[in-house]
Design a protein around this motif. Structure first.
Motif, PDB file in Angstrom:
ATOM      1  N   THR A   1     -13.414  -8.956  -1.284  1.00  0.00           N
ATOM      2  CA  THR A   1     -12.438  -9.221  -3.101  1.00  0.00           C
ATOM      3  C   THR A   1     -14.005  -8.528  -3.481  1.00  0.00           C
ATOM      4  O   THR A   1     -15.067  -9.454  -3.936  1.00  0.00           O
ATOM      5  CB  THR A   1     -11.264  -9.699  -2.846  1.00  0.00           C
ATOM      6  OG1 THR A   1     -10.887 -10.518  -1.932  1.00  0.00           O
ATOM      7  CG2 THR A   1     -11.032  -9.612  -3.958  1.00  0.00           C
TER       8      THR A   1
ATOM      9  N   ARG B   1      -9.004  -5.226  -3.060  1.00  0.00           N
ATOM     10  CA  ARG B   1      -8.726  -6.649  -2.261  1.00  0.00           C
ATOM     11  C   ARG B   1      -8.679  -5.749  -0.617  1.00  0.00           C
ATOM     12  O   ARG B   1      -8.462  -4.527  -0.425  1.00  0.00           O
ATOM     13  CB  ARG B   1      -6.795  -6.619  -2.370  1.00  0.00           C
ATOM     14  CG  ARG B   1      -7.297  -7.829  -3.778  1.00  0.00           C
ATOM     15  CD  ARG B   1      -5.580  -7.997  -3.553  1.00  0.00           C
ATOM     16  NE  ARG B   1      -5.429  -9.479  -4.731  1.00  0.00           N
ATOM     17  CZ  ARG B   1      -5.327  -8.326  -6.321  1.00  0.00           C
ATOM     18  NH1 ARG B   1      -5.010  -8.014  -6.101  1.00  0.00           N
ATOM     19  NH2 ARG B   1      -5.115  -9.588  -7.355  1.00  0.00           N
TER      20      ARG B   1
ATOM     21  N   GLY C   1      -8.155  -4.506   3.208  1.00  0.00           N
ATOM     22  CA  GLY C   1      -6.215  -4.340   3.438  1.00  0.00           C
ATOM     23  C   GLY C   1      -5.994  -3.164   2.394  1.00  0.00           C
ATOM     24  O   GLY C   1      -5.507  -2.709   2.665  1.00  0.00           O
ATOM     25  N   ARG C   2      -6.559  -3.017   1.484  1.00  0.00           N
ATOM     26  CA  ARG C   2      -5.685  -2.217   0.756  1.00  0.00           C
ATOM     27  C   ARG C   2      -7.006  -0.745   0.083  1.00  0.00           C
ATOM     28  O   ARG C   2      -8.165  -0.849  -0.238  1.00  0.00           O
ATOM     29  CB  ARG C   2      -5.283  -3.123  -0.305  1.00  0.00           C
ATOM     30  CG  ARG C   2      -4.599  -4.467  -0.625  1.00  0.00           C
ATOM     31  CD  ARG C   2      -3.498  -4.267   0.085  1.00  0.00           C
ATOM     32  NE  ARG C   2      -2.268  -3.291  -0.865  1.00  0.00           N
ATOM     33  CZ  ARG C   2      -1.038  -3.248  -1.224  1.00  0.00           C
ATOM     34  NH1 ARG C   2      -0.373  -3.502  -0.244  1.00  0.00           N
ATOM     35  NH2 ARG C   2      -0.672  -3.063  -2.512  1.00  0.00           N
TER      36      ARG C   2
ATOM     37  N   THR D   1      -7.874   0.978  -3.257  1.00  0.00           N
ATOM     38  CA  THR D   1      -7.626   0.987  -4.855  1.00  0.00           C
ATOM     39  C   THR D   1      -8.424   1.958  -5.290  1.00  0.00           C
ATOM     40  O   THR D   1      -9.235   2.504  -5.047  1.00  0.00           O
ATOM     41  CB  THR D   1      -8.068  -0.793  -5.055  1.00  0.00           C
ATOM     42  OG1 THR D   1      -7.557  -1.773  -4.623  1.00  0.00           O
ATOM     43  CG2 THR D   1      -7.505  -1.013  -6.994  1.00  0.00           C
TER      44      THR D   1
ATOM     45  N   ARG E   1      -8.001   5.270   4.670  1.00  0.00           N
ATOM     46  CA  ARG E   1      -6.605   4.978   5.492  1.00  0.00           C
ATOM     47  C   ARG E   1      -7.327   3.541   7.004  1.00  0.00           C
ATOM     48  O   ARG E   1      -7.116   2.530   6.796  1.00  0.00           O
ATOM     49  CB  ARG E   1      -5.972   5.354   5.927  1.00  0.00           C
ATOM     50  CG  ARG E   1      -5.027   6.251   4.446  1.00  0.00           C
ATOM     51  CD  ARG E   1      -4.129   5.096   3.689  1.00  0.00           C
ATOM     52  NE  ARG E   1      -4.013   4.092   3.907  1.00  0.00           N
ATOM     53  CZ  ARG E   1      -3.344   2.882   3.440  1.00  0.00           C
ATOM     54  NH1 ARG E   1      -3.709   3.453   1.978  1.00  0.00           N
ATOM     55  NH2 ARG E   1      -3.089   1.753   3.447  1.00  0.00           N
TER      56      ARG E   1
ATOM     57  N   ALA F   1      -9.341   1.135   5.265  1.00  0.00           N
ATOM     58  CA  ALA F   1      -8.117  -0.652   4.897  1.00  0.00           C
ATOM     59  C   ALA F   1      -7.374  -1.126   5.869  1.00  0.00           C
ATOM     60  O   ALA F   1      -7.543  -1.872   6.321  1.00  0.00           O
ATOM     61  CB  ALA F   1      -7.473   0.530   4.245  1.00  0.00           C
TER      62      ALA F   1
ATOM     63  N   THR G   1     -12.045  -3.030   2.885  1.00  0.00           N
ATOM     64  CA  THR G   1     -11.530  -2.761   0.782  1.00  0.00           C
ATOM     65  C   THR G   1     -12.559  -1.318   0.475  1.00  0.00           C
ATOM     66  O   THR G   1     -13.781  -1.529   0.606  1.00  0.00           O
ATOM     67  CB  THR G   1     -12.562  -4.227   0.224  1.00  0.00           C
ATOM     68  OG1 THR G   1     -12.295  -5.395   0.385  1.00  0.00           O
ATOM     69  CG2 THR G   1     -11.513  -4.017  -1.272  1.00  0.00           C
TER      70      THR G   1
ATOM     71  N   ASP H   1      -3.356   2.665  -2.210  1.00  0.00           N
ATOM     72  CA  ASP H   1      -1.873   1.316  -2.405  1.00  0.00           C
ATOM     73  C   ASP H   1      -2.170   0.711  -3.817  1.00  0.00           C
ATOM     74  O   ASP H   1      -0.955   1.058  -4.594  1.00  0.00           O
ATOM     75  CB  ASP H   1      -2.607   0.236  -1.519  1.00  0.00           C
ATOM     76  CG  ASP H   1      -2.822   1.018   0.042  1.00  0.00           C
ATOM     77  OD1 ASP H   1      -1.843   0.980   0.847  1.00  0.00           O
ATOM     78  OD2 ASP H   1      -3.971   0.681   0.632  1.00  0.00           O
ATOM     79  N   ASP H   2      -3.240   0.584  -3.885  1.00  0.00           N
ATOM     80  CA  ASP H   2      -3.095  -0.172  -5.695  1.00  0.00           C
ATOM     81  C   ASP H   2      -3.786   0.839  -6.714  1.00  0.00           C
ATOM     82  O   ASP H   2      -4.687   1.618  -6.228  1.00  0.00           O
ATOM     83  CB  ASP H   2      -3.425  -1.390  -5.447  1.00  0.00           C
ATOM     84  CG  ASP H   2      -3.033  -2.069  -5.172  1.00  0.00           C
ATOM     85  OD1 ASP H   2      -2.039  -2.685  -4.717  1.00  0.00           O
ATOM     86  OD2 ASP H   2      -3.806  -3.644  -4.418  1.00  0.00           O
TER      87      ASP H   2
ATOM     88  N   PRO I   1       0.373  -1.986  -7.375  1.00  0.00           N
ATOM     89  CA  PRO I   1       0.899  -1.030  -6.871  1.00  0.00           C
ATOM     90  C   PRO I   1       1.231   0.183  -7.556  1.00  0.00           C
ATOM     91  O   PRO I   1       1.705   0.502  -8.367  1.00  0.00           O
ATOM     92  CB  PRO I   1       1.975  -2.474  -6.119  1.00  0.00           C
ATOM     93  CG  PRO I   1       2.154  -2.906  -6.165  1.00  0.00           C
ATOM     94  CD  PRO I   1       1.270  -3.248  -8.513  1.00  0.00           C
TER      95      PRO I   1
END
Lengths: 234, 265
Positions: free
Chosen positions: A3, A27, A29-30, A32, A173, A176, A181, A197-198, A212
């Motif tokens: 993170t 984070r 898996g996302r 940002t 993608r 993630a 990250t 995503d975020d 989000p």
């Protein structure tokens, strides 16, 4: 699973405060999106995050560790920044070989990343002969040398053609989806909204909204929400 | 540290700069000394001591020693290229400990400078030996003395490269860095040499120290005497060497310490 946490990051250049107590969390898996108009302080924030610029206050850490204190930083974080360029008189292969040697990565990673960014055919050409899009691909190849968990990308779609943008979107993608990250800065909302995503919206050096992507526009228009937050819409 | 030094050496050989450096070493060593040897120093205007004398050998070494601004400029060029092309960002991302990066750069350029110095000295030595054999028939100094002077010349070239690296790390801008290096070694030092009173300090500048170390002070002494009076300070070779080493240590400190806290922009 790493993170990235930025807290209270501040940078002043004389009387100008380029980044003013900025905070964000990217984070695993996302993807940002780090969004803001030109001059909002995005690049300065990313440079501080990666130790190229010293903050006047605040911190940027990867699972609690500053970039400069990571044991093998480019195995944890891969970055695309305009300040980290290849030498125009070098071939892409040589550039990557030197970066691999510096970063402590196996020489076998060089052909691997060249293939990954679809530059193998031009690997032995001087970088000075590359198009802007090819340079961006090479910058990504350099970022991927250490197969890092975190990608920090500053305006990576600059100069990319539509095929290149789609390729980048798929790459980001996929990273993630594999638990990586990704923090990606841009001032083009319509483009990044397809794969983030975020979102962290930055304006005049401050984070003015984060959450989000689906919540940014609410029921209204996403672009209007962004422009309102960044002061671009009266 | 070994892998960082290796990376810096790879960087040097990844562009044509190494070919330019090699050509410069050949031209400044064999080319310059050979040209003067072929013409015959005694045939120049004003006449210089002939090659078969200690002074004649000193003149040739002195001429080659004057070209030490070239390896200094190479050192400056190499470091400022990193800033000019933005490759320093890639380097600091791979190795955020800037002190280690700059120490590796310094060590790599010590090797590069020494290699330049060896080519320079071998060329100058070959020109002196060939010129002496074809001209007066005798070498102006014992062979061991010539070899010793050439080794010192190579060392002086390496140290000049390191001083150039330090100037590059300090200035960062390529044009300004090269202007400072050339201005210092090519303009300021020779000017200092010929200004009455001020020329006293020439002996303790890098050029004067290099001339003392390589025992090639005859030329600078004559120039000083003819222009500024016999007041130029000439150090003993060991003192010149020690002083030049001091400059190298100072250059190392500057190269490693200065980039530590600076922002990249």
């Amino acid at each position: 699973m790493t993170t990235l946490t930025i807290a209270g990051l501040t940078k002043r250049y004389g009387p100008v405060t380029a980044v003013d107590g900025l905070g964000l969390v990217a984070r695993p898996g996302r993807v940002t999106g780090f969004l803001g108009p030109n001059g909002a302080g995005k690049s300065t924030t990313l440079r501080m995050t990666l130790g190229l610029v010293r903050p006047d206050a605040g911190s940027a850490t990867f699972d609690g560790v500053r970039y400069a204190d990571l044991s093998q930083p480019t195995r944890t974080v891969g970055a695309v920044l305009d300040l980290a360029a290849p030498h125009p008189a070098m071939t892409a292969r040589r550039h990557l070989a030197i970066a691999a040697q510096l970063g402590g990565h196996s020489a076998a990673r060089v052909p691997h990343v060249l293939t990954a960014v679809d530059l193998m055919a031009a690997a032995d050409r001087r970088v000075g002969t590359y198009s802007t899009g090819m340079r961006q691909r090479l910058a990504l190849a350099t970022a991927l040398l250490g197969d890092p968990e975190v990608l920090v990308l500053d305006e990576p779609t600059n100069g990319l053609d539509p095929a290149g943008i789609r390729w980048l979107r798929d790459l980001v993608r996929a990273r993630a989806a594999a638990g990586g990250t990704v923090l990606i800065s841009s001032h083009q909302l319509s483009e990044v909204q397809q794969y983030v995503d975020d979102v962290v919206v930055v304006s005049r050096g401050r984070d003015v909204w984060s959450g989000p992507l689906t919540e940014l526009g609410g029921a209204g228009d996403l672009e209007d929400a962004f422009l309102t937050l960044t002061g671009g819409l009266a | 540290m070994t892998s960082l030094v290796r990376a810096e050496l790879q960087r040097f050989f990844a562009t044509r700069i190494w070919l330019i450096a090699l050509a410069a070493a050949v031209v400044c060593g064999f080319g310059l000394a050979g040209l003067v040897a072929v013409i015959g120093p005694e045939n120049s205007q004003p006449p210089l001591p002939p090659l078969g004398t200690p002074e004649g050998v000193s003149v040739l070494l002195g001429l080659v020693q004057i070209t030490l601004f070239v390896p200094a400029t190479l050192g400056t060029f190499a470091v400022t290229s990193e800033y000019r092309h933005g490759t320093i960002g890639t380097t600091f991302l791979q190795v955020p400990q800037r002190g280690r990066v700059m120490a590796a750069k310094f060590l790599a350029h010590a090797i590069i400078g020494a290699a330049y110095g060896i080519v320079l000295a071998l060329g100058a030595g070959l020109a002196i030996v060939l010129g002496s054999a074809l001209g007066p028939g005798t070498l102006g100094v014992p062979a061991a003395d010539l070899v010793s002077s050439l080794v010192r010349l190579a060392a002086a070239a390496a140290i000049h490269t390191l001083i150039g690296v330090a100037i590059g790390a300090l200035v960062r801008n390529q044009v300004a860095g090269i202007a400072v290096t050339l201005g210092w070694f090519y303009l300021l030092e020779p000017v200092v040499m010929i200004i009455p009173g001020v020329n006293l300090v020439y002996g303790i500048l890098p050029g004067g120290a290099a001339a003392a170390l390589t025992r090639s002070t005859w030329l600078s002494q004559v120039i000083a005497e003819q222009t500024a009076g016999p007041t130029a300070l000439v150090l003993a070779p060991w003192a010149g060497g020690l002083l030049l080493l001091g400059y190298a240590v100072a250059a190392a400190a500057v190269s490693v310490a200065v980039p530590l806290r600076r922002d990249l922009a």
